[in-house]
Design an enzyme around this catalytic site. Structure first.
Site, PDB file in Angstrom:
ATOM      1  N   GLU A 151      -5.277   1.605   2.106  1.00 44.84           N
ATOM      2  CA  GLU A 151      -5.150   0.458   3.011  1.00 44.84           C
ATOM      3  C   GLU A 151      -5.442   0.857   4.438  1.00 44.84           C
ATOM      4  OE1 GLU A 151      -3.240  -2.370   5.814  1.00 44.84           O
ATOM      5  OE2 GLU A 151      -2.819  -0.251   5.574  1.00 44.84           O
ATOM      6  N   GLU A 152      -4.964   2.034   4.817  1.00 45.04           N
ATOM      7  CA  GLU A 152      -5.040   2.441   6.228  1.00 45.04           C
ATOM      8  C   GLU A 152      -6.472   2.692   6.699  1.00 45.04           C
ATOM      9  OE1 GLU A 152      -2.748   2.138   8.287  1.00 45.04           O
ATOM     10  OE2 GLU A 152      -0.829   2.320   7.270  1.00 45.04           O
ATOM     11  N   ASP A 197       5.825   2.827   7.407  1.00 40.34           N
ATOM     12  CA  ASP A 197       4.582   2.129   7.068  1.00 40.34           C
ATOM     13  C   ASP A 197       3.852   2.975   6.026  1.00 40.34           C
ATOM     14  OD1 ASP A 197       2.154   0.850   6.940  1.00 40.34           O
ATOM     15  OD2 ASP A 197       1.573   1.230   9.000  1.00 40.34           O
ATOM     16  N   HIS A 248       0.844  -1.214   0.000  1.00 39.84           N
ATOM     17  CA  HIS A 248       0.000   0.000   0.000  1.00 39.84           C
ATOM     18  C   HIS A 248       0.869   1.251   0.000  1.00 39.84           C
ATOM     19  CE1 HIS A 248       0.077   1.348   4.305  1.00 39.84           C
ATOM     20  NE2 HIS A 248       0.188   0.083   4.611  1.00 39.84           N
TER      21      HIS A 248
HETATM   22 ZN   LIG Z   1       0.749  -0.560   6.609  1.00 39.32          ZN
END
Ligand SMILES: [Zn+2]
Length: 350
Positions: A206-207, A176, A67
């Site tokens: 994604e988050e 991340d 992502h």
């Molecule tokens: Zn992640």
């Protein structure tokens, strides 16, 4: 294998809140276009770089998802004094917001600070309470009139933090999941010939719930799937041995499960055997809270996919100072490469 720190820095520092991935997406398209046979974008904004297998024409499809979005915020209100209120895009630990610099991406980028009540004026009871995200406001140091020249309701906000090297580690906002974006780009650069047709997907949103990966997997309909994401490394003072999840510098992590996926036992076995065969340093990962794109990759194709994930141990996850170890990053590139090249050597029927 050396980590290309300047590329990683470029990929980590660029903005891309969930749903507002335009800048990171443009950079990814520029970087992967010379490395792939074809680069496409779907309607949701996922970038799909395809590299066909030369040795196996009409091969099966393997989708690798990383992502590209990062946790961020969105402007909800500008008050009469020019202070900005916001809503979170992704999971924040409110205590980590205190006194942080952020960037509001309006007509131009403006740096603001996360303000909250100074301890001097807190009541005894307030001092014992954990902060909530709604306790914070963003101070741009400008009047309402000035703020409104550049900022509107709905503008995205990201954290402001540069990448630095600390010992053998790298430290930045958005490790991340930009570290995985980097790993996937490096894999496209270094892979000789994938055993199956490789669909390298840089997913959006994604988050906020694996939204891009779900759509991408549905469109690609992969036979095999590998997600790339960071995971908890709680290898710090106060952590008990059973709480660590993973440890920095102990190698790439082979996911066994997270809160949304039980990885296919064949994929886990294949990854472990491949790592051992090539002397790639690895550790097992079981993450009992938190999901990853692995879930979308595994379940959104018509027949489902044989899926697993390669995770990058990360300290201080979802804070502004996320930290990963160079050895784990380079071992992740090596493992992904080896898995993609040898996937046709494994007996998937057992
Ligand atoms: Zn992640």
């Amino acid at each position: 294998m050396e980590v290309n720190v300047s590329l990683l820095k470029q990929v980590c520092e660029i903005a891309g809140a969930p749903g507002f991935e335009k800048r990171i997406r443009s950079l990814i398209v520029e970087l992967v276009t010379p490395l792939a046979d074809e680069v496409k974008m779907d309607n949701m904004g996922n970038v799909i770089a395809i590299k066909k297998s030369k040795k196996n024409p009409d091969a099966k499809k393997v989708m690798v998802a990383a992502h590209m979005d990062e946790i961020g915020f969105i402007v909800t209100h500008i008050d009469d004094s020019g202070f900005v209120r916001f809503h979170t895009l992704g999971g924040f630990d409110p205590k980590t917001l205190t006194a942080q610099r952020v960037i509001i991406h309006g007509k131009k980028d403006l740096v603001g600070v996360m303000g909250s009540k100074p301890i001097h004026v807190m009541s005894a009871e307030e001092k014992t309470k954990l902060p909530k995200t709604t306790d914070f406001f963003i101070d741009l140091g400008m009047s309402k009139e000035e703020v409104e020249k550049y900022i509107s309701i709905g503008d995205p906000i990201t954290r402001d933090r540069e990448l630095i090297e600390m010992g053998d580690c790298v430290n930045c906002k958005s490790i991340d999941n930009r570290v995985a974006v980097y790993i996937l780009i490096e894999t496209l650069r270094t892979i000789k010939d994938p055993a199956y047709d490789l669909y390298a997907v840089f997913t959006v949103q994604e988050e906020v719930g694996l939204r891009g990966a779900n759509v991408a997997a549905h469109g690609i309909n992969p036979d095999f799937g590998i997600a790339l994401d960071t995971t908890i490394a709680f290898d710090v003072p106060g952590a008990q041995a059973h709480e660590k999840v993973t440890e920095l510098g102990k190698g790439t992590a082979i996911k066994i499960m997270d809160a949304m996926t039980i990885c296919d036992y064949r994929m886990v076995d294949f990854m472990k055997k491949t790592a051992d065969q090539y002397q790639i340093k690895w550790q097992p990962e079981i993450l009992t809270a938190g999901g990853t794109d692995t879930a979308g990759v595994q379940r959104m194709g018509k027949q489902g996919a044989i899926a697993g994930a390669i995770s990058i141990p990360t300290r201080h996850l979802h804070q502004v100072i996320e930290m990963a170890h160079k050895l784990d990053i380079s071992n992740s590139v090596l493992l992904l490469n080896a898995c993609l090249e040898d996937m046709d050597q494994y007996d998937w029927k057992h």
